[in-house]
Write a protein that holds these residues in place. Structure first.
Motif, short mmCIF file in Angstrom:
data_model
loop_
_atom_site.label_atom_id
_atom_site.label_comp_id
_atom_site.label_asym_id
_atom_site.label_seq_id
_atom_site.Cartn_x
_atom_site.Cartn_y
_atom_site.Cartn_z
N ASP A 34 -32.65 -22.72 17.86
CA ASP A 34 -32.25 -21.31 17.78
C ASP A 34 -30.94 -21.04 18.52
N VAL A 35 -30.79 -21.60 19.70
CA VAL A 35 -29.57 -21.36 20.48
C VAL A 35 -28.37 -21.98 19.78
N VAL A 36 -28.54 -23.18 19.28
CA VAL A 36 -27.45 -23.85 18.56
C VAL A 36 -27.08 -23.08 17.30
N CYS A 37 -28.08 -22.59 16.59
CA CYS A 37 -27.83 -21.81 15.37
C CYS A 37 -27.09 -20.52 15.70
N SER A 38 -27.45 -19.87 16.80
CA SER A 38 -26.76 -18.64 17.17
C SER A 38 -25.31 -18.94 17.55
N GLN A 39 -25.07 -20.10 18.17
CA GLN A 39 -23.69 -20.47 18.49
C GLN A 39 -22.90 -20.78 17.22
N GLY A 40 -23.57 -21.37 16.24
CA GLY A 40 -22.92 -21.59 14.94
C GLY A 40 -22.55 -20.27 14.28
#
Length: 81
Positions: A34-40
Motif C-alpha cells: 500500500d505504501v509503495v503504491c501510494s508513492q507510485g
C-alpha cells in the motif's frame, strides 16, 4: 468515513463500470505494498494534472486510502451476495 467521501464516489464508479471484483482482487494482491503504491501514485500525480484521472490518482496518494477502498469494495461485494 461519511458517504460523501471521494472514496465512496470512486467505489461507485468502479461498481458502475462492473469492475468491483477485478479491482477488489488487485487491491488484495497489492495489500502489502500500500505504501509503495501510494508513492507510485505520487510520482504519477504531476503527469495526470488536467486529465480525468487526476482526482483518482490524488486520492490514491494517501497510503490510508488503499485499505479503505479495499474495505469499501469488499463490503459492497458482501452485500451483493
Amino acid at each position: 468515513m461519511e458517504p460523501s467521501h471521494p472514496l465512496h464516489h470512486l467505489a461507485d464508479q468502479i461498481e458502475r463500470a462492473g469492475l468491483s471484483v477485478p479491482v477488489a482482487m488487485v487491491l488484495q494482491i497489492v495489500a502489502p505494498l500500500d505504501v509503495v503504491c501510494s508513492q507510485g501514485a505520487q510520482a504519477l500525480a504531476p503527469l495526470a494534472r488536467g486529465t480525468r484521472w487526476a482526482g483518482v490518482i490524488e486520492l490514491l496518494t494517501m497510503p490510508a486510502h488503499w485499505p479503505a477502498l479495499r474495505d469499501l469494495l469488499q463490503e459492497r461485494l458482501h452485500k451483493q451476495s
